[in-house]
Design a protein around this motif. Structure first.
Motif, mmCIF file in Angstrom:
data_model
loop_
_atom_site.group_PDB
_atom_site.id
_atom_site.type_symbol
_atom_site.label_atom_id
_atom_site.label_comp_id
_atom_site.label_asym_id
_atom_site.label_seq_id
_atom_site.Cartn_x
_atom_site.Cartn_y
_atom_site.Cartn_z
ATOM 1 N N GLY A 62 115.746 178.378 17.346
ATOM 2 C CA GLY A 62 116.184 176.901 16.727
ATOM 3 C C GLY A 62 116.055 175.943 17.922
ATOM 4 O O GLY A 62 115.400 174.806 17.852
ATOM 5 N N LYS A 63 116.543 176.362 18.877
ATOM 6 C CA LYS A 63 116.885 175.375 20.093
ATOM 7 C C LYS A 63 115.127 175.055 20.658
ATOM 8 O O LYS A 63 114.844 173.909 21.069
ATOM 9 N N ILE A 64 114.455 176.231 20.741
ATOM 10 C CA ILE A 64 113.137 175.976 21.461
ATOM 11 C C ILE A 64 112.077 175.147 20.368
ATOM 12 O O ILE A 64 111.403 174.208 21.161
ATOM 13 N N VAL A 65 112.247 175.753 19.086
ATOM 14 C CA VAL A 65 111.366 174.660 18.244
ATOM 15 C C VAL A 65 111.804 173.227 18.131
ATOM 16 O O VAL A 65 110.885 172.468 17.788
ATOM 17 N N ASP A 66 113.098 172.944 18.353
ATOM 18 C CA ASP A 66 113.594 171.544 18.170
ATOM 19 C C ASP A 66 112.825 170.723 19.343
ATOM 20 O O ASP A 66 112.733 169.593 19.329
ATOM 21 N N THR A 133 111.321 174.753 10.592
ATOM 22 C CA THR A 133 110.829 173.447 11.172
ATOM 23 C C THR A 133 109.502 173.268 10.895
ATOM 24 O O THR A 133 108.959 172.039 10.760
ATOM 25 N N TYR A 134 108.515 174.300 10.800
ATOM 26 C CA TYR A 134 107.254 174.066 10.248
ATOM 27 C C TYR A 134 106.913 173.380 8.908
ATOM 28 O O TYR A 134 106.279 172.370 8.859
ATOM 29 N N ILE A 135 107.797 174.015 8.017
ATOM 30 C CA ILE A 135 107.646 173.777 6.546
ATOM 31 C C ILE A 135 108.072 172.183 6.544
ATOM 32 O O ILE A 135 107.945 171.639 5.553
ATOM 33 N N ALA A 136 109.280 171.909 7.196
ATOM 34 C CA ALA A 136 109.840 170.821 7.104
ATOM 35 C C ALA A 136 109.057 169.489 7.610
ATOM 36 O O ALA A 136 109.533 168.411 7.034
ATOM 37 N N GLN A 137 107.856 169.658 7.934
ATOM 38 C CA GLN A 137 107.232 168.614 8.329
ATOM 39 C C GLN A 137 106.411 168.360 7.040
ATOM 40 O O GLN A 137 105.861 167.329 6.997
#
Length: 204
Positions: A62-66, A133-137
């Protein structure tokens, strides 16, 4: 925005990912049983490593992808690929490590095997926040995104555990079962990149 077909495909891939994860868990428990000779220790190691790995993997992923949200798809594919590569050699590796440390006491053997299983478990844990994170786009409702993916992945895990315990072990040895699980990871990584990389580039 993701089409219904794209969302269905991505959900199917995460379902397969969940199946592979629990296939590994059941297979590795039996592999550790071969090294330990006791179900109690092997189950304790597998469950502990998976729970810790999934938790810390989710936190780290989560931290990396943020920090790099536009790289979410690549991180997801990398995680699946890493899990698959480990899965391919996992059975022989567990037995090999067990042979090396067979002269040590059970605490040392348990710690070594715990750390061994922890590595892929961290990658497994990272996949959920990365995919969210990907789908949230494209799907702005984070609550629905998280609930949808978690449900799909959990259902896949349940099916994977059932198929492994009741079907695969009746026809294939442990090594072949882990190879099947690894193939699942490779399929997920390959199809996710091929079908969704262009979508992410357009929206980055």
């Amino acid at each position: 925005m993701l089409s219904k077909k794209q969302l269905f495909l991505l959900s199917t891939l995460f379902f397969i990912s969940g199946m592979s994860g629990l296939t590994y868990q059941v297979a590795w428990q039996r592999a550790l049983y071969s090294a330990f000779g006791s179900d109690v220790e092997s189950v304790a190691i597998i469950v502990s490593a998976f729970m810790l790995g999934l938790g810390f993997g989710a936190l780290g992923g989560g931290k990396i992808v943020d920090k790099y949200p536009n790289k979410a798809l690549q991180f997801f594919c990398f995680s699946e690929l890493g899990i698959g590569l480990f899965g391919l050699i996992s059975y022989q590796l567990i037995l090999f490590i067990g042979d090396i440390f067979v002269v040590y006491n059970i605490i040392v053997i348990a710690i070594v095997n715990f750390l061994l299983v922890l590595i892929p478990a961290l990658l497994m844990g990272a996949t959920l926040p990365i995919l969210i994170t990907y789908i949230a786009q494209f799907w702005k409702n984070i609550g629905q995104t998280t609930g949808h993916l978690y449900a799909i992945n959990t259902f896949g895990a349940a099916i994977g555990a059932a198929l492994t315990g009741f079907i695969l072990f009746n026809y294939f040895n442990l090594h072949m079962v882990t190879i099947f699980a690894a193939l699942g990871n490779f399929i997920v990584a390959t199809l996710a990149y091929l079908f969704f990389n262009k979508s992410q580039i357009k929206n980055s």
